[in-house]
Design an enzyme around this catalytic site. Structure first.
Site, short mmCIF file in Angstrom:
data_model
loop_
_atom_site.label_atom_id
_atom_site.label_comp_id
_atom_site.label_asym_id
_atom_site.label_seq_id
_atom_site.Cartn_x
_atom_site.Cartn_y
_atom_site.Cartn_z
N ASP A 83 36.40 102.17 -1.33
CA ASP A 83 37.54 101.56 -2.05
C ASP A 83 38.70 101.10 -1.17
OD1 ASP A 83 36.16 101.92 -4.37
OD2 ASP A 83 37.34 103.62 -5.08
N LYS A 142 30.39 99.50 -6.90
CA LYS A 142 30.28 100.68 -7.76
C LYS A 142 31.02 100.45 -9.07
CE LYS A 142 34.02 103.56 -5.76
NZ LYS A 142 34.80 103.91 -6.96
N CYS A 156 37.75 109.01 -5.96
CA CYS A 156 36.47 108.37 -5.68
C CYS A 156 35.78 108.92 -4.44
CB CYS A 156 36.67 106.86 -5.56
SG CYS A 156 37.13 106.08 -7.13
#
Length: 260
Positions: A53, A163, A196
């Site tokens: 991310d 994702k 995450c």
């Protein structure tokens, strides 16, 4: 040293060291470095780094987090350590996987419980909504917000995985890619450490991978106690916490030994 596992898949452990290089008679690229709760030895030939991310919607001005008032500056802390470390890992043949949110345009694979996290009142800028100013659709595949930040540039041999959940393993090909690469050990970096990154690491361990969190290659916009709890739980329940500089030094020494 004591064996943990079976005759084909085991670690050697002592109070001070966990050797993750497994039962290969001649590990190709073993390195040892400081970590917690103990030092670790790993085989770089069976290791990959997963960077999670580091994308515009989380880390850049004008992205989704910035649009809801979150200070994104702390989330760029992993950039410089990754800029130093990733070239050395690539030099040793360690695969680099960039795992970012990149949802379907129709969001048909997302449940209300996932959508609610990003749009709790139903009228906010949630997944797929165009952001004011840029028009980029939040966390959507192909959007500016789903792209890596400018300061992190993937190399041609790197891999990208989109994702759709907090964890990078759910509903994605990440596990298949890693198994095809014969990877056993995963290095984790990115944001948010307690969300995450943490959940992807947990799922990795549940799937049988070794997990090493690179602490200085991670960041979070959450309160400090969230990061502290995540680090505690990783060391207590899931794997190891190490620093990128120690790993970089181990890779550099390995490269020197190969030259000699």
């Amino acid at each position: 040293m004591h064996k943990l596992g079976n005759r084909k898949n085991y670690w050697n452990v002592s109070k001070d060291l966990a050797d993750l290089s497994r039962s290969d008679p001649k590990p190709l690229l073993t390195v040892t470095l400081p970590a917690l709760p103990q030092r670790i030895t790993l085989d770089l030939a069976k290791t990959a780094v997963v960077v999670i991310d580091m994308q515009n919607d989380f880390c850049s001005p004008g992205g989704w987090l910035d649009s809801i008032g979150v200070n994104t500056a702390p989330l760029t802390a992993p950039v410089q350590p990754l800029q130093r470390l990733l070239p050395a890992l690539r030099e040793q043949g360690v695969p680099v996987l960039w795992v970012n949110w990149g949802n379907r345009e129709d969001r048909m694979n997302l449940s209300p419980s996932v959508l609610h996290v990003y749009n709790p009142d139903g009228v906010s800028h949630g997944i797929g909504s165009p952001l004011p100013g840029t028009g980029s659709k939040v966390l959507e595949q192909g959007s500016w917000g789903a792209a890596l930040i400018d300061r992190l540039v993937p190399e041609p041999g790197d891999m990208r995985v989109d994702k759709y959940r907090i964890s990078g393993f759910w509903d994605t090909p990440l596990d298949s890619i890693l198994r095809n690469l014969d990877v056993k050990t995963l290095l984790f970096a990115g944001v948010n450490l307690d969300q995450c990154v943490m959940h992807t690491l947990q799922d990795a361990v549940c799937l049988g991978y070794d997990a090493i969190l690179l602490e200085d290659c991670c960041a979070t916009s959450s309160p400090a106690y969230c990061a502290e709890a995540a680090l505690y739980n990783i060391k207590q329940c899931y794997g190891f916490v190490a620093g990128s500089e120690d790993l970089l030094q181990a890779c550099t020494l390995k490269e020197r030994d190969e030259v000699v």
